[in-house]
Motif scaffolding. Structure first.
Motif, PDB file in Angstrom:
ATOM      1  N   LYS A 220       0.859  -1.187   0.000  1.00 35.23           N
ATOM      2  CA  LYS A 220       0.000   0.000   0.000  1.00 35.23           C
ATOM      3  C   LYS A 220       0.892   1.233   0.000  1.00 35.23           C
ATOM      4  O   LYS A 220       2.060   1.164   0.380  1.00 35.23           O
ATOM      5  CB  LYS A 220      -0.906  -0.009   1.228  1.00 35.23           C
ATOM      6  CG  LYS A 220      -1.820  -1.237   1.300  1.00 35.23           C
ATOM      7  CD  LYS A 220      -2.568  -1.304   2.622  1.00 35.23           C
ATOM      8  CE  LYS A 220      -1.664  -1.756   3.764  1.00 35.23           C
ATOM      9  NZ  LYS A 220      -1.225  -3.148   3.666  1.00 35.23           N
ATOM     10  N   VAL A 221       0.332   2.364  -0.400  1.00 35.60           N
ATOM     11  CA  VAL A 221       1.110   3.604  -0.492  1.00 35.60           C
ATOM     12  C   VAL A 221       0.353   4.722   0.207  1.00 35.60           C
ATOM     13  O   VAL A 221      -0.823   4.967  -0.086  1.00 35.60           O
ATOM     14  CB  VAL A 221       1.374   4.001  -1.959  1.00 35.60           C
ATOM     15  CG1 VAL A 221       2.189   5.286  -2.028  1.00 35.60           C
ATOM     16  CG2 VAL A 221       2.079   2.873  -2.710  1.00 35.60           C
ATOM     17  N   VAL A 222       1.042   5.410   1.142  1.00 38.02           N
ATOM     18  CA  VAL A 222       0.434   6.527   1.858  1.00 38.02           C
ATOM     19  C   VAL A 222       1.273   7.775   1.644  1.00 38.02           C
ATOM     20  O   VAL A 222       2.502   7.734   1.733  1.00 38.02           O
ATOM     21  CB  VAL A 222       0.285   6.226   3.372  1.00 38.02           C
ATOM     22  CG1 VAL A 222       1.608   5.856   4.009  1.00 38.02           C
ATOM     23  CG2 VAL A 222      -0.350   7.410   4.093  1.00 38.02           C
ATOM     24  N   ALA A 223       0.607   8.887   1.311  1.00 39.40           N
ATOM     25  CA  ALA A 223       1.287  10.163   1.087  1.00 39.40           C
ATOM     26  C   ALA A 223       1.033  11.103   2.244  1.00 39.40           C
ATOM     27  O   ALA A 223      -0.076  11.150   2.794  1.00 39.40           O
ATOM     28  CB  ALA A 223       0.812  10.795  -0.223  1.00 39.40           C
ATOM     29  N   THR A 224       2.050  11.861   2.612  1.00 36.18           N
ATOM     30  CA  THR A 224       1.932  12.848   3.678  1.00 36.18           C
ATOM     31  C   THR A 224       2.771  14.058   3.316  1.00 36.18           C
ATOM     32  O   THR A 224       3.411  14.116   2.275  1.00 36.18           O
ATOM     33  CB  THR A 224       2.366  12.244   5.032  1.00 36.18           C
ATOM     34  OG1 THR A 224       2.014  13.133   6.093  1.00 36.18           O
ATOM     35  CG2 THR A 224       3.854  11.970   5.060  1.00 36.18           C
ATOM     36  N   GLY A 225       2.770  15.069   4.199  1.00 37.27           N
ATOM     37  CA  GLY A 225       3.545  16.271   3.938  1.00 37.27           C
ATOM     38  C   GLY A 225       2.696  17.400   3.386  1.00 37.27           C
ATOM     39  O   GLY A 225       1.533  17.218   3.013  1.00 37.27           O
ATOM     40  N   GLY A 226       3.282  18.571   3.302  1.00 42.74           N
ATOM     41  CA  GLY A 226       2.555  19.766   2.921  1.00 42.74           C
ATOM     42  C   GLY A 226       1.948  19.745   1.538  1.00 42.74           C
ATOM     43  O   GLY A 226       0.931  20.408   1.283  1.00 42.74           O
ATOM     44  N   PHE A 227       2.543  18.975   0.617  1.00 40.20           N
ATOM     45  CA  PHE A 227       2.031  18.914  -0.749  1.00 40.20           C
ATOM     46  C   PHE A 227       1.341  17.584  -1.046  1.00 40.20           C
ATOM     47  O   PHE A 227       1.060  17.264  -2.204  1.00 40.20           O
ATOM     48  CB  PHE A 227       3.171  19.138  -1.759  1.00 40.20           C
ATOM     49  CG  PHE A 227       3.735  20.524  -1.724  1.00 40.20           C
ATOM     50  CD1 PHE A 227       3.066  21.583  -2.317  1.00 40.20           C
ATOM     51  CD2 PHE A 227       4.946  20.782  -1.085  1.00 40.20           C
ATOM     52  CE1 PHE A 227       3.585  22.873  -2.287  1.00 40.20           C
ATOM     53  CE2 PHE A 227       5.478  22.069  -1.040  1.00 40.20           C
ATOM     54  CZ  PHE A 227       4.790  23.117  -1.647  1.00 40.20           C
ATOM     55  N   ALA A 228       1.044  16.811   0.003  1.00 35.17           N
ATOM     56  CA  ALA A 228       0.444  15.488  -0.200  1.00 35.17           C
ATOM     57  C   ALA A 228      -0.920  15.569  -0.874  1.00 35.17           C
ATOM     58  O   ALA A 228      -1.241  14.781  -1.767  1.00 35.17           O
ATOM     59  CB  ALA A 228       0.331  14.752   1.129  1.00 35.17           C
ATOM     60  N   PRO A 243      -2.216  13.735   5.840  1.00 38.33           N
ATOM     61  CA  PRO A 243      -1.364  14.914   6.051  1.00 38.33           C
ATOM     62  C   PRO A 243      -0.672  14.949   7.407  1.00 38.33           C
ATOM     63  O   PRO A 243       0.413  15.517   7.539  1.00 38.33           O
ATOM     64  CB  PRO A 243      -2.337  16.081   5.885  1.00 38.33           C
ATOM     65  CG  PRO A 243      -3.438  15.545   5.024  1.00 38.33           C
ATOM     66  CD  PRO A 243      -3.585  14.114   5.451  1.00 38.33           C
ATOM     67  N   SER A 244      -1.292  14.370   8.433  1.00 47.18           N
ATOM     68  CA  SER A 244      -0.714  14.438   9.786  1.00 47.18           C
ATOM     69  C   SER A 244      -0.049  13.124  10.194  1.00 47.18           C
ATOM     70  O   SER A 244       0.018  12.794  11.381  1.00 47.18           O
ATOM     71  CB  SER A 244      -1.796  14.808  10.803  1.00 47.18           C
ATOM     72  OG  SER A 244      -2.848  13.853  10.797  1.00 47.18           O
ATOM     73  N   LEU A 245       0.459  12.382   9.237  1.00 44.82           N
ATOM     74  CA  LEU A 245       1.065  11.075   9.511  1.00 44.82           C
ATOM     75  C   LEU A 245       2.222  11.189  10.509  1.00 44.82           C
ATOM     76  O   LEU A 245       2.332  10.377  11.431  1.00 44.82           O
ATOM     77  CB  LEU A 245       1.569  10.446   8.212  1.00 44.82           C
ATOM     78  CG  LEU A 245       2.078   9.007   8.311  1.00 44.82           C
ATOM     79  CD1 LEU A 245       0.928   8.039   8.539  1.00 44.82           C
ATOM     80  CD2 LEU A 245       2.850   8.617   7.044  1.00 44.82           C
TER      81      LEU A 245
END
Length: 270
Positions: A220-228, A243-245
């Protein structure tokens, strides 16, 4: 309440968690290595006051930092003014993640925290994509082993370098353009950033999955960070956007190291 701080190269992101593991409030401060302990104390107090929160509700602190000089500053701040010895994410804390890389000491705290959070929340195998100051991808297998990853220049850094080095190029808002073929300089730059980073993420994830073998087919793939949200929502390889990972990872690490009665004594030694 638990205060978690994610000290990045650009911003210090803070969040307060209540006993129900819910975020009460979050705020950001600019990362400035030249500020003193007292200056940061004032900024922290102002942030709390701005949200009508009394400073004495904080009874635990955990910090993830990719700016090493900030660690002793914030440690002293919380010890002297709150009477709290904060946990710093570094060697010696219990993570539940096995680092299968050649240089564990060189691994950034933010990448460790993201790995902890993603494996805890979604299980493995899992690939994390952090679209922050730097763009990083990390792979964790089904047994919770950190396999490694890549580090690329972040979107903000890339844009700043482009504008500063090319005098005729204007500053622009980072946004999703209607098409990849830009009709103006500004939309061409937007397209380069947006579609370029989308392609970068999807291509690297596919490469990760191939190198992970059979586990890669289930990853699985999870995106985070300010530009997620901007980039991740249209990436074909991204399954989740959180975003709050990193903040969640800090909360999880605090619980693993200090929440249980048996672990409280060792918190002062970390």
């Amino acid at each position: 309440m638990l205060l978690v701080l994610d000290i990045g190269n650009t911003n210090i992101v803070s969040a307060l968690y209540n006993d129900e593991k819910k975020v009460v409030v979050t705020w950001r401060l600019q990362t400035d290595r030249h500020k003193t302990k007292d200056e940061y104390r004032i900024l922290m107090l102002e942030a709390l006051e701005g949200h009508s929160i009394a400073p004495d509700v904080i009874d635990g602190v955990i910090i993830s930092s990719v700016v090493p000089p900030m660690n002793p500053l914030f440690t002293a701040l919380f010890q002297e003014h709150w009477g709290i010895h904060p946990i710093i994410v570094q060697k010696g804390i219990k993570t539940g993640i096995n680092l299968r890389i050649d240089d564990p000491k060189g691994l950034g705290a933010d990448r460790i925290v993201n790995a902890v959070a993603s494996y805890h929340l979604y299980g493995g195998p899992i690939i994390t994509v952090d679209l922050g100051t730097a763009t990083t991808l990390c792979a964790i297998d089904s047994r919770g082993s950190f396999l490694g990853g890549v580090i690329c220049p972040g979107i903000g850094i890339s844009v700043e370098a482009l504008v500063e080095q090319a005098s005729k190029l204007p500053r622009f808002d980072i946004a999703r353009p209607a098409q990849a073929i830009g009709k103006t300089t500004r939309t061409s730059m937007q397209a380069g950033v947006y579609y370029g980073y989308r392609g970068l993420v999807d291509r690297l994830v596919k490469r990760f999955k191939a190198e992970m073998g059979e586990e890669g087919t289930r990853a699985k793939v999870v995106a985070t960070g300010g530009f997620a949200q901007l980039i991740g929502q249209d990436c074909s390889e991204v399954d989740y956007i959180h975003p709050s990972l990193t903040l969640e990872g800090l909360r999880i690490l605090y619980e693993r190291n200090c929440k249980q009665e048996v672990n409280r004594d060792r918190c002062d030694d970390l």
